[in-house]
Enzyme design. Structure first.
Site, mmCIF file in Angstrom:
data_model
loop_
_atom_site.group_PDB
_atom_site.id
_atom_site.type_symbol
_atom_site.label_atom_id
_atom_site.label_comp_id
_atom_site.label_asym_id
_atom_site.label_seq_id
_atom_site.Cartn_x
_atom_site.Cartn_y
_atom_site.Cartn_z
ATOM 1 N N ARG A 1 -5.009 6.686 -7.225
ATOM 2 C CA ARG A 1 -4.829 8.196 -7.131
ATOM 3 C C ARG A 1 -4.795 8.901 -8.485
ATOM 4 N NH1 ARG A 1 0.559 7.859 -3.663
ATOM 5 N NH2 ARG A 1 0.312 10.150 -3.806
ATOM 6 N N LEU B 1 0.619 -1.156 -0.016
ATOM 7 C CA LEU B 1 0.029 0.013 0.037
ATOM 8 C C LEU B 1 0.859 1.155 0.051
ATOM 9 C CD1 LEU B 1 -2.598 -0.978 2.685
ATOM 10 C CD2 LEU B 1 -2.962 -1.125 0.277
ATOM 11 N N ASP B 2 0.552 2.264 -0.673
ATOM 12 C CA ASP B 2 1.186 3.696 -0.518
ATOM 13 C C ASP B 2 1.433 3.732 1.005
ATOM 14 O OD1 ASP B 2 1.138 3.547 -3.264
ATOM 15 O OD2 ASP B 2 -0.414 5.226 -3.368
ATOM 16 N N LYS B 3 2.610 4.661 1.349
ATOM 17 C CA LYS B 3 2.807 5.024 2.611
ATOM 18 C C LYS B 3 1.767 5.608 3.114
ATOM 19 C CE LYS B 3 6.405 7.309 5.281
ATOM 20 N NZ LYS B 3 7.762 7.734 5.498
#
Length: 291
Positions: A218, A116-118
Site C-alpha cells: 500500500r 494480512l491487513d483487515k
C-alpha cells in the site's frame, strides 16, 4: 447519498458519533462497517476512521447504498489447503488476521503465522501446532516464502514493470491503527510489480513483496502515485472515478517448500466476486496478461 455540513454545535464530535446522530437506526458495528467499506467521505476524501474529529464547515457524505440492509456482509472463510500441520484459508476482506477473530470459525486450536491487513483478502496460513508455527515463521524470516498479490490502482502506470526499493518507517499511531511512509532512513523494503492491464484511469497489477513490512504494498504503490482503489489511508488523490466498498488488494498466491514433507507447495486463493466484477468492468476492453 446523504450530504451534511458540520455546524458549530457539532464541531469536535467524532465522525462515528456524527453518523450515529444522523442515522439513529445504525448500530456502532454498522457504522464501523460503513467506514471500513469506504461508505463515507469527509471534504470529498474517503474517511475510514470513526475517531476523526470534525470541524465546523466540514462536508460529510454518506452513501446510502452502504446503509441498513444493503451493507455488504463479510464473505465466509474458506479452507483452500490443509494437512496434519497447516491449514490455509482464503481470508475475506473485513476480518482481521488475528486468532481472536479467526479461531471461532474452527473447531481445533490454531496458531497465527503471519498477517494480512483487515481489508486485504486472500491466502493466510495458520498452524495446527506450535512446532508448525515455529517452522513456518522461520521460512518467513528467511524470506523462503514467495507471495503474489493482485491490486487495482488509481492511475495508468507509465511502464509495464518495476522494482520499488524505498525504505519504510512508521509515520504515526492513532486510535485503531497506524500509518507508514517511505523514508530515507526507514527499514529496507522491496516490492517487484508487473502490469497486467490498463483501464481508462486504472491499472491492474501483480505484486511480489520481497520483504514483509507492515502496509508495504500500500505504501509503495502510493509513493509511486498509484494508490490502491478503496485504500482511504494512502490515497491522496482519487484519479479513477471508480468507488469500491473495500480495498482492491488480494493475496493471490503463496509458494514455499513444506517444512515437514519437503514438497513444493503453491496455493492460490480465488479472487472475491467484487474483484472479478471490477476487473470485468474496468478492463473489459483491454487484454489481461496471464497471472
Amino acid at each position: 447519498m446523504s450530504d451534511f455540513i458540520v455546524t458549530k454545535k457539532d464541531q469536535n464530535i467524532s465522525l462515528r458519533n456524527f453518523i450515529k446522530l444522523k442515522f439513529s437506526d445504525l448500530s456502532t458495528r454498522d457504522i464501523e462497517r460503513l467506514l471500513a467499506q469506504n461508505g463515507c467521505e469527509v471534504n470529498n476524501s474517503q474517511q475510514r476512521f470513526g475517531s476523526t474529529k470534525l470541524l465546523e464547515g466540514d462536508s460529510i457524505k454518506v452513501f446510502s447504498s452502504f446503509l441498513g440492509k444493503t451493507l455488504s456482509k463479510v464473505e465466509p472463510i474458506t479452507t483452500i489447503y490443509q494437512d496434519d500441520h497447516l491449514i490455509v484459508i482464503n481470508k475475506p476482506s473485513g476480518i482481521a488476521s488475528s486468532i481472536k477473530d479467526l479461531q471461532p470459525h474452527f473447531n481445533e486450536t490454531l496458531y497465527l503465522v503471519h498477517r494480512l491487513d483487515k481489508m486485504t483478502s486472500g491466502v493466510l496460513i495458520l498452524a495446527k501446532t506450535k512446532e508448525a508455527q515455529a517452522a513456518i515463521e522461520k521460512l518467513f524470516f528467511s524470506r523462503s516464502i514467495e507471495k503474489t498479490y493482485l491490486a487495482i490502482t488509481h492511475g495508468r502506470t507509465s511502464t509495464s514493470a518495476g522494482e520499488i526499493e524505498d525504505p519504510i518507517k512508521l509515520k504515526k499511531r492513532f486510535e485503531g491503527g497506524v500509518i507508514y511512509q517511505t523514508a530515507k532512513y526507514g527499514k529496507k523494503a522491496s516490492t517487484s510489480w508487473k502490469r497486467l492491464a490498463l483501464g481508462k484511469a486504472e491499472s491492474f497489477l501483480q505484486l511480489k513483496p520481497k520483504t514483509g513490512r507492515t502496509h508495504q504494498i500500500r505504501v509503495h504503490l502510493s509513493s509511486l502515485g498509484y494508490p490502491i482503489i478503496g485504500d482511504a489511508v494512502y490515497t491522496k488523490e482519487s484519479i479513477s472515478n471508480h468507488k469500491s466498498p473495500r480495498m482492491l488488494l488480494h493475496a493471490y498466491k503463496i509458494e514455499f517448500t513444506h517444512p515437514f514433507t519437503s514438497k513444493m507447495i503453491a496455493i492460490i486463493a480465488p479472487l472475491p466476486i467484487i474483484l472479478n466484477k471490477t476487473i470485468s468492468k474496468l478492463f473489459k476492453r483491454h487484454k489481461i496478461c496471464a497471472f
